[in-house]
Design a protein around this motif. Structure first.
Motif, PDB file in Angstrom:
ATOM      1  N   ILE A 125      22.408   5.276   4.068  1.00 44.57           N
ATOM      2  CA  ILE A 125      21.448   5.218   2.515  1.00 44.57           C
ATOM      3  C   ILE A 125      22.518   5.891   1.527  1.00 44.57           C
ATOM      4  N   ARG A 126      23.409   5.901   1.795  1.00 43.51           N
ATOM      5  CA  ARG A 126      24.292   6.037   0.301  1.00 43.51           C
ATOM      6  C   ARG A 126      25.443   4.261  -0.566  1.00 43.51           C
ATOM      7  N   GLU A 127      25.167   3.085   1.180  1.00 43.06           N
ATOM      8  CA  GLU A 127      25.730   2.031   0.163  1.00 43.06           C
ATOM      9  C   GLU A 127      24.723   1.538  -0.105  1.00 43.06           C
ATOM     10  N   ARG A 128      25.002   0.815  -0.985  1.00 49.50           N
ATOM     11  CA  ARG A 128      23.940   0.029  -1.676  1.00 49.50           C
ATOM     12  C   ARG A 128      24.056  -1.582  -1.248  1.00 49.50           C
ATOM     13  N   THR A 129      25.198  -1.835  -0.264  1.00 51.74           N
ATOM     14  CA  THR A 129      25.296  -2.843  -0.070  1.00 51.74           C
ATOM     15  C   THR A 129      25.856  -3.027   2.091  1.00 51.74           C
ATOM     16  N   GLY A 130      25.413  -2.188   2.002  1.00 49.18           N
ATOM     17  CA  GLY A 130      25.498  -1.374   3.376  1.00 49.18           C
ATOM     18  C   GLY A 130      24.283  -2.288   4.276  1.00 49.18           C
ATOM     19  N   VAL A 131      24.285  -2.044   5.164  1.00 48.15           N
ATOM     20  CA  VAL A 131      23.028  -2.878   6.199  1.00 48.15           C
ATOM     21  C   VAL A 131      23.531  -2.378   7.955  1.00 48.15           C
ATOM     22  N   LEU A 132      22.204  -1.893   8.276  1.00 52.44           N
ATOM     23  CA  LEU A 132      22.068  -1.405   9.378  1.00 52.44           C
ATOM     24  C   LEU A 132      21.546  -2.167  10.437  1.00 52.44           C
ATOM     25  N   VAL A 133      22.370  -2.191  11.606  1.00 49.23           N
ATOM     26  CA  VAL A 133      22.199  -3.070  12.380  1.00 49.23           C
ATOM     27  C   VAL A 133      22.322  -2.838  13.529  1.00 49.23           C
ATOM     28  N   GLY A 134      20.982  -3.349  14.701  1.00 54.77           N
ATOM     29  CA  GLY A 134      20.936  -3.061  16.159  1.00 54.77           C
ATOM     30  C   GLY A 134      21.826  -2.963  17.250  1.00 54.77           C
ATOM     31  N   ALA A 135      22.197  -2.625  18.561  1.00 51.01           N
ATOM     32  CA  ALA A 135      23.276  -2.342  19.665  1.00 51.01           C
ATOM     33  C   ALA A 135      23.197  -4.447  19.689  1.00 51.01           C
ATOM     34  N   ARG A 136      21.512  -4.232  20.060  1.00 52.92           N
ATOM     35  CA  ARG A 136      21.524  -5.857  20.544  1.00 52.92           C
ATOM     36  C   ARG A 136      22.319  -6.833  19.873  1.00 52.92           C
ATOM     37  N   MET A 137      21.880  -6.584  18.186  1.00 52.24           N
ATOM     38  CA  MET A 137      22.142  -7.705  17.516  1.00 52.24           C
ATOM     39  C   MET A 137      24.502  -7.837  17.544  1.00 52.24           C
ATOM     40  N   MET A 138      24.637  -6.621  16.812  1.00 57.22           N
ATOM     41  CA  MET A 138      25.835  -6.368  17.103  1.00 57.22           C
ATOM     42  C   MET A 138      26.977  -7.043  18.335  1.00 57.22           C
ATOM     43  N   GLU A 139      25.819  -6.594  19.624  1.00 50.98           N
ATOM     44  CA  GLU A 139      26.543  -7.036  20.967  1.00 50.98           C
ATOM     45  C   GLU A 139      26.381  -9.247  20.743  1.00 50.98           C
ATOM     46  N   LYS A 140      25.238  -9.256  20.222  1.00 51.03           N
ATOM     47  CA  LYS A 140      25.036 -10.626  20.485  1.00 51.03           C
ATOM     48  C   LYS A 140      26.626 -11.562  19.810  1.00 51.03           C
ATOM     49  N   TRP A 141      26.562 -10.811  18.506  1.00 49.83           N
ATOM     50  CA  TRP A 141      27.755 -11.543  17.164  1.00 49.83           C
ATOM     51  C   TRP A 141      28.453 -10.778  17.581  1.00 49.83           C
ATOM     52  N   GLY A 142      28.838  -9.927  18.067  1.00 55.41           N
ATOM     53  CA  GLY A 142      30.417  -9.777  18.387  1.00 55.41           C
ATOM     54  C   GLY A 142      31.070  -8.699  17.171  1.00 55.41           C
ATOM     55  N   TRP A 143      29.793  -8.361  15.941  1.00 53.06           N
ATOM     56  CA  TRP A 143      30.198  -7.341  15.496  1.00 53.06           C
ATOM     57  C   TRP A 143      30.840  -5.687  14.796  1.00 53.06           C
ATOM     58  N   LYS A 144      31.180  -5.511  14.748  1.00 41.90           N
ATOM     59  CA  LYS A 144      31.283  -4.131  14.349  1.00 41.90           C
ATOM     60  C   LYS A 144      31.528  -3.770  13.243  1.00 41.90           C
ATOM     61  N   VAL A 145      31.450  -1.978  13.833  1.00 33.02           N
ATOM     62  CA  VAL A 145      30.929  -1.160  12.254  1.00 33.02           C
ATOM     63  C   VAL A 145      31.905  -1.297  11.049  1.00 33.02           C
ATOM     64  N   GLY A 146      31.955  -1.800   9.987  1.00 36.01           N
ATOM     65  CA  GLY A 146      33.028  -2.600   9.072  1.00 36.01           C
ATOM     66  C   GLY A 146      33.493  -3.495   8.280  1.00 36.01           C
ATOM     67  N   ASP A 147      32.493  -4.626   9.695  1.00 34.73           N
ATOM     68  CA  ASP A 147      32.738  -6.492   9.336  1.00 34.73           C
ATOM     69  C   ASP A 147      31.645  -6.065   7.663  1.00 34.73           C
ATOM     70  N   HIS A 148      32.639  -6.978   7.059  1.00 35.06           N
ATOM     71  CA  HIS A 148      32.091  -7.952   6.356  1.00 35.06           C
ATOM     72  C   HIS A 148      31.765  -8.896   6.788  1.00 35.06           C
ATOM     73  N   ILE A 149      30.042  -9.233   6.794  1.00 36.98           N
ATOM     74  CA  ILE A 149      29.568 -10.734   6.781  1.00 36.98           C
ATOM     75  C   ILE A 149      28.424 -11.165   6.176  1.00 36.98           C
ATOM     76  N   PRO A 150      28.343 -12.179   6.197  1.00 37.40           N
ATOM     77  CA  PRO A 150      27.616 -13.565   4.849  1.00 37.40           C
ATOM     78  C   PRO A 150      26.717 -14.088   5.746  1.00 37.40           C
ATOM     79  N   ILE A 151      25.391 -13.337   5.181  1.00 42.82           N
ATOM     80  CA  ILE A 151      23.854 -13.932   5.316  1.00 42.82           C
ATOM     81  C   ILE A 151      23.275 -14.246   5.017  1.00 42.82           C
ATOM     82  N   SER A 152      22.867 -15.687   5.591  1.00 44.29           N
ATOM     83  CA  SER A 152      22.192 -16.901   4.690  1.00 44.29           C
ATOM     84  C   SER A 152      21.059 -16.093   4.290  1.00 44.29           C
ATOM     85  N   SER A 153      19.817 -16.546   3.420  1.00 44.85           N
ATOM     86  CA  SER A 153      18.367 -16.387   3.512  1.00 44.85           C
ATOM     87  C   SER A 153      17.632 -17.818   3.989  1.00 44.85           C
TER      88      SER A 153
END
Ligand SMILES: Nc1ncnc2c1ncn2[C@@H]1O[C@H](COP(=O)(O)OP(=O)(O)OP(=O)(O)O)[C@@H](O)[C@H]1O
Ligand SMILES: [Mg+2]
Lengths: 395, 386, 236
Positions: B129-157
């Motif tokens: 709610i607080r962070e404007r540029t923040g994203v919430l990522v589901g557990a399986r997606m975190m696991e799939k890409w090896g991401w951690k909370v706090g990571d900066h990730i570029p997502i293209s559209s």
């Protein structure tokens, strides 16, 4: 040599004559192999039909221009200025009037009702300019007429009209609280375009609030090789963040995911089932060898070789499997060939296609059947060849 | 020794034959379990949706947008308990083929609405709610890409671009969440709508659809009429549907998966029914004399019937249970590669239970004819003339 | 039931027994009005030409075949009045069968073969094992418990079959050419066992044989011909 052939013939004849004793078990094997081949060919003809419908839609000398990374038309956005830059690009054929042979197009999806299930499905609604139809192979109006520019008129692809309700000639449909009349039905050489609805580009742009922008630009190239020139031109202009590819390449990529998926499901399923029926074939052939133990031993006792017992058993197994394979192929041909289906393509919209059984696919099916026959007969045949004569005679 | 020993010894009298039959049964049940789970997972959207959940879509098609102003107007309708909006981001990570299911939402309300499906930690909730540029990522997606909370990730559209012309957004992962129910798919990413809306170069103030929960199922009809009536004859007409019906229609667009599954499973079962059924008849026929001896010893017809049925059921279980094991193995193996297509793929307990039930039925069917033959067998004929 | 006035206590009492086989339109009458009484504790050898109905008689006595009319009473039970399932139960406790070709279960060991009839009783596992050991001991095969039929000679297999027949302690043993497939000395071993069973354990034995030497082991021998008995007393 002659003697060996005669021996083999004699043993094979004995095997086949004793077949009625194992009628039900043999029949079970035949039908099992037939079902395996049917499942395989149903999937392969589905994948093939889907791939051909889409992949054959694309031409080598038509360029498709999308926003980079868009993957499919539905995502793409190409802005007015970008369209102009492309039109002026190199390698694009020009008409007798000197105008570039290009067509900026919108690709939207609208709801329709599938006849067979009565469920809602997304159908592609394409807005194109006057040059658009000419950039596609074999587009002909089969009933009615072309839409008039600037009006709420649509023409409907032949395949789409057959599969989905409400698009008969003369009917009106409502999109976005405006009414559209179906004024024509068109064919396009069986290509994927027959699964589309076409309308005038500017009318769609204004009604769907997309004024000025399009989603794709199609362009006729001076030659298929000119695609490289056009691509280089686009890549070198920072204003153009666009993907340029031949229409053939675009559709090949669109088709590959789904048809690969169908094939990837079909082969493992068929192979798993083939293993299941292989167990059945082995069972049948071992029973066959056991049932003929006395006959084989008697023949061996009067001087027949083990090789003829081997071949005779193998031939019986191959014949059973081949019959099963032919039945399976025939069943697929009768039930599935030409069967019309539709599925969601890469753009979330429906693609209508027919199952297509080809001689090559039938060949693959028969090969699988014969493989079952070969492996199902091999070990029992070895047992027949190695059976001690005495055990066979007095067992 | 007891009857079970006798049954087992009978079954394995011809080891090769028994094993071959088990292999074909194993394969058929593995096919059944895999395909049934596949179909179930495919329709998981329908299973997950409770009947009080509705979606509001553009009447033309769900890919057409709706104005953001509808959000507040629908929220004000009597009978709407909770509501959020969704905007399809069309995301990918690094390469277009690395598809990322990402949506722009109203963070607070989205989490409220999805509380029944997902588990949000208080920290993740607050941070999203607080962070404007923040994203919430589901557990399986975190696991799939090896991401951690706090990571900066570029997502293209593949659809949107930033005002700068860039197709990529830089996000910070501010939290993750897990599934509360097995059908809920956590291979998703959520971003705040405000940031997304401000930075995109076109399509401003448009959203993809609304999802809401009514105060009670009884209110559904009234709410649907109120929403669709409110926007009738406007440039953006709506169609409101239960989430279940929408998921079902969406799944149906791929084709009749259920029919395909039924046909293949049917073919596999017909195959083994014939193979195993015929083999059982043959096996018992070969044993005619021994059955005659058992009857002479005083074994009753009923007991012999039970023994043959026991044998065919044992065979079905010995083939079928490992088949379930194989299915479980296969499903776990392909689970990740099919994550985008059938996210909720797993061997559901009720499918496994149905499979066990089917094994017993299958055993009874394949054993019935030989068992009846054995029960009715006349001792004198069975003992023959030797 | 026996009338109290009856001088002997018969194990077998057959009165006016009639047995026919019908094959299509043809009917063969095996027994027209057969009468036979065998007292408890007897050891009878039944001889006669092939096709005279010896096996049929044993089948009727053991309740695995049915008569067409007449009374057949074995071990105090009117077999012609019992249902199939009653017959099954009755056989399990009263009759031991011994066949020419042993008819052992090939997938079971000697001990398991012998144990088979005990599965029809309420005996616990330990009791069953004791009984099996005793029965195998009687036939002299205590050391062959774990052997499978195919690992044994014909004589040994027949001894296992005898053990199986006596394990549930039936009063009547029915033997159909038990030595038909054995050589002289093996046959003698098997017959001696039968003799012991009769003499020491009091089993009533009806034994069909073609071999006059085998018949010598019985207390008496009956001759079956054309559906009737001709009795010949033997000096044992
Ligand atoms: N199931 C049957 N159907 C028709 N006829 C039968 C049947 N069983 C026995 N018979 C006939 O009954 C007669 C007596 O048969 P049975 O087997 O009792 O003879 P047997 O005295 O035991 O002969 P063997 O010494 O050869 O064993 C024979 O003629 C036989 O053909
Ligand atoms: Mg006889």
């Amino acid at each position: 040599m002659r003697s060996i052939i005669l021996q083999i013939l004699a043993v094979t004849a004995i095997n086949l004559k004793s077949l009625p004793q194992r009628l039900w078990l043999s029949l079970a094997t035949v039908i099992a192999v037939g079902l395996v081949v049917t499942v395989l060919l149903a999937f392969l003809s589905m994948a093939n039909g889907f791939r051909r419908t889409i992949a054959d839609s694309g031409a080598e000398d038509i360029a498709v221009v999308l926003r980079s990374g868009a993957v499919s038309e539905i995502n793409s956005v190409v802005l007015r200025d970008q369209v102009r830059l492309i039109e002026d690009g190199p390698g694009i054929a020009r008409g007798p009037d000197g105008k570039p042979q290009t067509s900026g197009e919108l690709y939207l999806t609208v709801n329709g009702i599938k006849r067979s299930t009565g469920t809602k499905a997304s159908l592609p609604l394409r807005g194109l300019g006057p040059l658009g139809p000419g950039l596609r192979r074999g587009v002909v109006i089969t009933a009615g007429r072309m839409f008039n520019p600037g009006t709420n008129e649509i023409i409907v692809g032949r395949a789409l009209g057959k599969e989905f309700e409400g698009f008969e000639l003369g009917q009106t449909v409502t999109f976005n609280s405006t009414r559209w009349s179906v004024v024509g039905i068109f064919a396009a050489d069986g290509s994927v375009f027959e699964s589309e609805i076409w309308a005038d580009l500017p009318v769609l742009q204004s009604l769907f609030k997309r004024a000025g922008s399009v989603q794709t630009v199609r362009a006729r190239l001076t030659s298929p090789a000119a695609i490289e020139t056009l691509r280089a031109y686009s890549d070198n202009d920072p204003r153009l963040k666009l993907d340029v590819m031949s229409e053939a390449a675009y559709f090949a990529q669109q088709a590959s995911n789904t048809s690969d998926l169908i094939q990837k499901l079909g082969w493992p399923l068929a192979i798993a089932m083939a293993l299941g029926s292989l167990a059945g074939a082995l069972n049948t052939m071992y029973s066959s060898v056991a049932a003929r133990a006395t006959e084989i031993a008697t023949l061996r006792a009067i001087g027949f070789g083990g090789f003829s017992a081997f071949v005779g058993t193998l031939v019986e197994s191959l014949i059973l499997a081949a019959i099963g394979g032919v039945i399976g192929a025939a069943a697929t041909y009768l039930v599935f060939d030409g069967f019309t289906a539709s599925t969601m393509g890469a753009s979330f919209s429906q693609v209508v296609f027919n199952f297509q059984l080809t001689p090559r696919l039938i060949g693959q099916g028969l090969l699988l059947a014969l493989a079952v026959g070969l492996f199902g007969g091999l070990f029992p045949a070895l047992r027949a060849a190695r059976m001690p004569i005495v055990a066979g005679l007095y067992g | 020794m007891n009857d079970l020993v006798l049954i087992r010894k009978n079954l394995f009298r011809r080891k090769l034959r028994a094993i071959l039959m088990m292999v074909s049964i194993l394969i058929a049940f593995a096919i059944f379990a895999v395909l049934a789970s596949f179909e179930r997972a495919f329709n998981a959207g329908q299973d997950r949706a409770t009947p009080d959940r509705l979606v509001v879509l553009n009447k033309i098609n769900f890919t057409q947008p709706l104005p953001i102003s509808y959000y507040n107007r629908v929220a004000a309708i009597d009978g709407v308990a909770q509501i959020t909006h969704f905007s399809w981001f069309g995301g990918y990570y690094q390469e277009p083929r690395n598809f990322i299911a990402a949506f722009a939402v109203d963070p607070e309300n989205w989490m409220k609405l999805r509380d029944t499906d997902f588990v949000f930690s208080p920290e993740a909730r607050a941070a999203f709610i607080r962070e404007r540029t923040g994203v919430l990522v589901g557990a399986r997606m975190m696991e799939k890409w090896g991401w951690k909370v706090g990571d900066h990730i570029p997502i293209s559209s593949s659809i949107w671009s930033q005002k700068s012309g860039s197709h990529a957004w830089d996000f910070i992962i501010v939290g993750s969440f897990t599934a509360r129910i097995p059908q809920a798919d956590t291979n998703v990413m959520l971003m705040g709508y405000d940031y997304f809306n401000e930075t995109r170069s076109f399509g401003k103030d448009l959203i993809s659809w609304l999802a809401l929960r009514t105060t009670s199922v009884a209110a559904n009809e009234r709410v649907i009429e109120a929403i669709d009536g409110m926007f009738a004859n406007s440039p953006y007409e709506t169609t409101t549907d239960s989430e279940k019906a929408f998921s079902k229609a969406f799944a149906a667009q791929l084709g009749n998966i259920a029919l395909i599954v039924e046909l293949v499973v049917g073919a596999a079962f017909v195959t083994i029914l014939m193979i195993v059924g015929n083999t059982m008849v043959m096996t018992v026929r070969e044993r005619t004399r021994e059955i005659g001896v058992l009857k002479t010893l005083g074994f009753s017809g009923g007991r012999i019937l039970r023994m043959v049925l026991g044998e065919s059921i044992l065979l079905a279980l010995l083939g079928g249970l490992p088949g379930l094991g194989v299915a479980l193995l296969l499903i776990t193996k392909v689970r990740d590669s099919l994550m985008n297509f059938v996210p909720a793929l797993s061997l559901y307990p009720d499918i496994a239970a149905a499979a066990v039930g089917l094994m017993v039925v299958f055993g009874i069917i394949t054993g019935l004819v030989p068992a009846l033959n054995a029960m009715r067998l006349n001792i004198v004929t069975a003992l023959g003339r030797s | 039931m026996l009338s109290p006035a009856d001088p002997i206590d018969p194990m077998i009492d057959i009165v006016d027994l009639c047995k026919r086989f019908t094959k299509g339109k043809e009917t063969i009458t095996i027994f027209d009005a057969l009468n036979l009484a065998i007292p408890r504790g007897d050891f009878v050898a039944v001889m006669g030409p092939s096709g005279s109905g010896k096996t049929t008689l044993l089948n009727l006595l053991g309740g695995i075949d049915r008569s067409d009319s007449g009374a057949i009473e074995v071990a105090g039970e009117r077999l012609d009045r019992l249902s199939e399932s009653e017959l099954s139960r009755w056989r399990a406790s009263h009759i031991g069968f011994i066949f020419q070709f042993y008819n052992l279960m090939p997938m079971l060991t000697a001990a398991q073969n012998v144990e088979l009839p005990l599965l029809l009783t309420r005996l616990g596992r330990k009791e069953r094992r004791e009984r099996v050991e005793t029965a195998l001991g009687v036939v002299g095969l205590a050391d062959r418990v774990k052997h499978y039929p195919k690992e044994m000679s014909g004589g040994q297999q027949q001894r296992v079959a005898i053990a199986r027949a006596i394990v549930s302690d039936p009063a009547l043993l029915l033997c159909d050419e038990p030595t038909g497939d054995l050589d002289r000395s093996t046959a003698d071993e098997v017959l001696s066992i039968l003799q012991v069973l009769n003499r020491d354990l009091g089993k009533t034995i009806v034994m069909v044989t073609h071999d006059p030497a085998a018949a010598q082991y019985a207390k008496r021998s009956l001759h079956l011909d054309k559906g009737h008995f001709i009795e010949k007393e033997l000096v044992a």
